[in-house]
Design an enzyme around this catalytic site. Structure first.
Site, mmCIF file in Angstrom:
data_model
loop_
_atom_site.group_PDB
_atom_site.id
_atom_site.type_symbol
_atom_site.label_atom_id
_atom_site.label_comp_id
_atom_site.label_asym_id
_atom_site.label_seq_id
_atom_site.Cartn_x
_atom_site.Cartn_y
_atom_site.Cartn_z
ATOM 1 N N HIS A 112 -14.728 9.327 0.576
ATOM 2 C CA HIS A 112 -14.532 9.476 2.008
ATOM 3 C C HIS A 112 -13.872 10.801 2.383
ATOM 4 O O HIS A 112 -13.817 11.141 3.571
ATOM 5 C CB HIS A 112 -13.685 8.320 2.539
ATOM 6 C CG HIS A 112 -12.309 8.280 1.946
ATOM 7 N ND1 HIS A 112 -12.084 7.925 0.638
ATOM 8 C CD2 HIS A 112 -11.089 8.560 2.470
ATOM 9 C CE1 HIS A 112 -10.788 7.988 0.380
ATOM 10 N NE2 HIS A 112 -10.164 8.377 1.471
ATOM 11 N N ASP A 113 -13.376 11.552 1.386
ATOM 12 C CA ASP A 113 -12.711 12.828 1.646
ATOM 13 C C ASP A 113 -13.545 14.042 1.249
ATOM 14 O O ASP A 113 -13.088 15.172 1.414
ATOM 15 C CB ASP A 113 -11.386 12.893 0.876
ATOM 16 C CG ASP A 113 -10.311 12.011 1.462
ATOM 17 O OD1 ASP A 113 -10.371 11.723 2.671
ATOM 18 O OD2 ASP A 113 -9.408 11.593 0.708
ATOM 19 N N ASP B 100 -3.883 5.233 -3.245
ATOM 20 C CA ASP B 100 -4.010 6.489 -2.500
ATOM 21 C C ASP B 100 -2.840 7.421 -2.819
ATOM 22 O O ASP B 100 -1.681 7.006 -2.758
ATOM 23 C CB ASP B 100 -4.049 6.163 -1.004
ATOM 24 C CG ASP B 100 -4.370 7.361 -0.150
ATOM 25 O OD1 ASP B 100 -5.502 7.872 -0.241
ATOM 26 O OD2 ASP B 100 -3.483 7.785 0.628
ATOM 27 N N GLU C 149 -5.317 7.705 -7.359
ATOM 28 C CA GLU C 149 -5.749 8.996 -6.811
ATOM 29 C C GLU C 149 -4.571 9.961 -6.918
ATOM 30 O O GLU C 149 -3.487 9.679 -6.409
ATOM 31 C CB GLU C 149 -6.180 8.856 -5.353
ATOM 32 C CG GLU C 149 -6.694 10.167 -4.777
ATOM 33 C CD GLU C 149 -6.633 10.225 -3.261
ATOM 34 O OE1 GLU C 149 -7.494 10.886 -2.659
ATOM 35 O OE2 GLU C 149 -5.712 9.624 -2.665
ATOM 36 N N ASP D 102 -7.786 -0.695 -1.230
ATOM 37 C CA ASP D 102 -7.139 0.607 -1.155
ATOM 38 C C ASP D 102 -5.653 0.371 -0.904
ATOM 39 O O ASP D 102 -5.282 -0.284 0.072
ATOM 40 C CB ASP D 102 -7.743 1.430 -0.011
ATOM 41 C CG ASP D 102 -7.946 2.884 -0.400
ATOM 42 O OD1 ASP D 102 -7.026 3.449 -1.008
ATOM 43 O OD2 ASP D 102 -9.017 3.440 -0.098
#
Length: 573
Positions: free
Chosen positions: A347-348, A215, A274, A107
């Site tokens: 995870h969100d 991210d 993302e 990440d």
């Protein structure tokens, strides 16, 4: 890394037929009994991923961090946080991933750092520090004294509620932080920032990692003028999103990153961006192989369809026709140029079986139906830890059971503003990020086999029946259905590369589409409701063409297909 526009499976990039598995380390597996997942715990559970059949492990942040946002606030990009282990533990994990024929991507969080990162410690020390311009610093708004209400340099609202600026007492200026106050935004206009990020990325590639999931990468180019955003009323915070999302130099920055980090290297890398709010036009540009930017992007349109007028914590029932229109549009938009990422969970996001399925009466059927619908689209599927088991949202009794900074901030501000605490909690239970972060349910034992200590957040009590151990020997389990879906993508080029055609777009209960490639036709038809439905589609589709179903009883004859509640079938000829 480039996607050649060809139907030839031997020439297509490896990631077109790959499946990615996301590991959120804090909640995956704990090896030392401290209640927090770690790298050694992941290594010990790699056989689970091998058995599932995934190709890539995406590792959420394990860098050194104060953990204000569970590791997405990084204080040292080239160190492992002690809570997760050491660099040696990472190297062992990487070697074991590679030994099983899988790849590992990191990440990459470079829109912002932690306020404890040495770069920011220097930047805030004085107005003339050499790293001052590595972050966004501004004085108070003209006519205001620092610290006064409304003195922030712009009216932008943070993603985590409240103003997007924090006053630093050392110099009396504000720094921009689109997320938490401990996550100051890097200033990518400064070439020294970009060079430092590139050097860090090369360091990880030299260590052997196989790429990056980036991210909120489309937020790194801000409008340097930092204008105010539109407001919804007197005194309200403004929407700065148009001024910092997919900004004026974003493609320049990503192309530079590709050139400085990846070009000239041997290896099969994966780059995923993302991108909140990205349009399909921009996504085509980002993923057009000729532009040499990214392999694929994450877009958020389909996971915003059940947000109510007041936002994500004001959920409303999903209209399946909206979902089909959204996903179908992205399939069409990136059909000839670019590539889709396919996901329900990460995870969100809350757990999809609780969100879009039925986690009660039809738990297994709806979990497998939703998986079927997603995985047969054109794009690279992502499986979030526990999704392959059908893990559900957690029964949070109160806000005290929650850990996520976004949820806690929202609850505090919403209640202070006079909203009904029970309604606020209802929204958090349905949509809060903590739902994705309860520990993985490995067995029916104490704490679901996640830890021998006290877990950092409570294990979902349904682990006594919903767990990996219970599913391994059950051929009808959610786990084995995911295995079969992954195998289909590996074995049949039509799944990875075929054209996409949505069927029955106006049906409120049935999700159906065709994939075609070189004379092969594949039909996916699923009933995403709790009542029996009938689908009528063109073609000679009957049970003799059935490839996979999530139910035992299949009724299909000459294109008339009767579907039990949450039944999903795949036909091919």
């Amino acid at each position: 890394m480039a996607l050649e526009q060809t139907a030839n499976a031997t020439e297509a990039p490896w990631w077109t037929s790959a499946v990615v598995y996301q590991v959120y380390p804090r909640s995956f597996a704990d090896s030392d009994g401290d209640g927090i997942g770690d790298l050694a715990g992941i290594t010990a559970r790699l056989d689970h991923l091998s058995r599932l059949g995934v190709d890539v492990v995406w590792l959420s942040p394990v860098y050194a961090s104060p953990q204000a946002d569970n590791g997405y606030d990084i204080s040292d990009y080239q160190a492992v946080d002690p809570v997760f282990g050491t660099l040696e533990d990472f190297d062992r994990l990487l070697a074991d991933v590679h030994a099983r024929g899988m790849k590992l991507i990191m990440d990459l969080v470079v829109n912002h750092t932690s306020d404890e990162h040495p770069w920011f410690v220097e930047s805030r020390s004085s107005e003339d520090n050499p790293k001052r311009d590595w972050y966004w610093w501004r004085p108070a708004r003209p006519g205001f004294r620092p610290g006064e209400p409304g003195a922030e340099p712009t009216n932008w609202e943070s993603f985590f509620s409240g103003p997007a600026w924090t006053l630093d007492e050392t110099t009396g200026e504000y720094y921009l932080r689109l997320f938490d106050r401990k996550q100051p935004d890097l200033n990518w206009e400064n070439p020294e920032v970009r060079q430092a990020v590139h050097a860090m990325m090369r360091w990880w590639l030299d260590r052997g990692v196989d790429g990056f999931r980036m991210d909120v990468i489309n937020l790194i180019s801000k409008d340097p003028a930092l204008p105010d955003g539109a407001t919804t009323g007197l005194g309200a915070l403004g929407d700065g999103f148009p001024h910092y999302a997919t900004g004026p130099r974003i493609h320049e920055f990503i192309q530079e990153m590709h050139r400085e980090v990846f070009e000239g290297r041997e290896g099969q890398f994966l780059t995923v961006g993302e991108m909140p709010g990205v349009t399909w036009e921009a996504a085509r540009r980002f993923t057009d192989p000729a532009r040499r930017e990214l392999d694929m992007v994450f877009q958020f349109e389909h996971v915003s369809l059940d947000h109510g007028p007041a936002g994500k914590f004001d959920p409303r029932p999903l209209d399946l026709r909206d979902l089909k229109a959204s996903l179908g549009h992205w399939q069409t938009a990136l059909a000839d140029v670019g590539w889709n990422s396919l996901y329900w969970n990460n995870h969100d996001q809350p757990r999809v079986v609780s969100r879009f399925g039925d986690d009660g009466k039809w738990w297994r059927e709806s979990a497998t139906a939703l998986a079927t619908v997603l995985h047969l689209h054109r794009g690279t599927p992502y499986v979030y830890q526990g999704e392959e088991l059908g893990m559900t949202n957690a029964p949070f009794e109160s806000v005290e059971d929650m850990r996520d900074v976004e949820s806690l901030n929202y609850h505090r501000m919403a209640v202070a503003a006079g909203h009904d605490p029970e309604e606020v909690l209802r929204g958090l239970r349905a949509m809060g990020r903590d739902n994705a972060r309860t520990p993985v349910q490995w067995d029916a034992g104490r704490h679901a086999g996640f830890t021998t200590g006290e877990p950092w957040m409570p294990v979902n009590p349904n682990h006594r029946w919903l767990n990996a151990e219970a599913q391994y020997d059950d051929p009808r389990s959610v786990f084995h259905h995911y295995r079969r879906l992954i195998r289909l993508r590996h074995e049949h080029p039509v799944v990875a590369l075929g054209d996409f055609h949505m069927l029955l777009p106006d049906d409120p209960h049935i999700y159906a589409y065709e994939r075609t490639l070189d004379g092969t036709r594949l039909l996916v038809v699923a009933n995403l409701s709790g009542e029996e439905q009938t689908a009528v589609v063109d073609g000679d589709w009957s049970t003799q063409h059935l490839v996979l179903s999530n139910v035992d009883k299949v009724r299909a004859d000459s294109g008339r297909i009767t579907l039990e509640p949450w039944a999903a079938h795949i036909f091919m000829h």
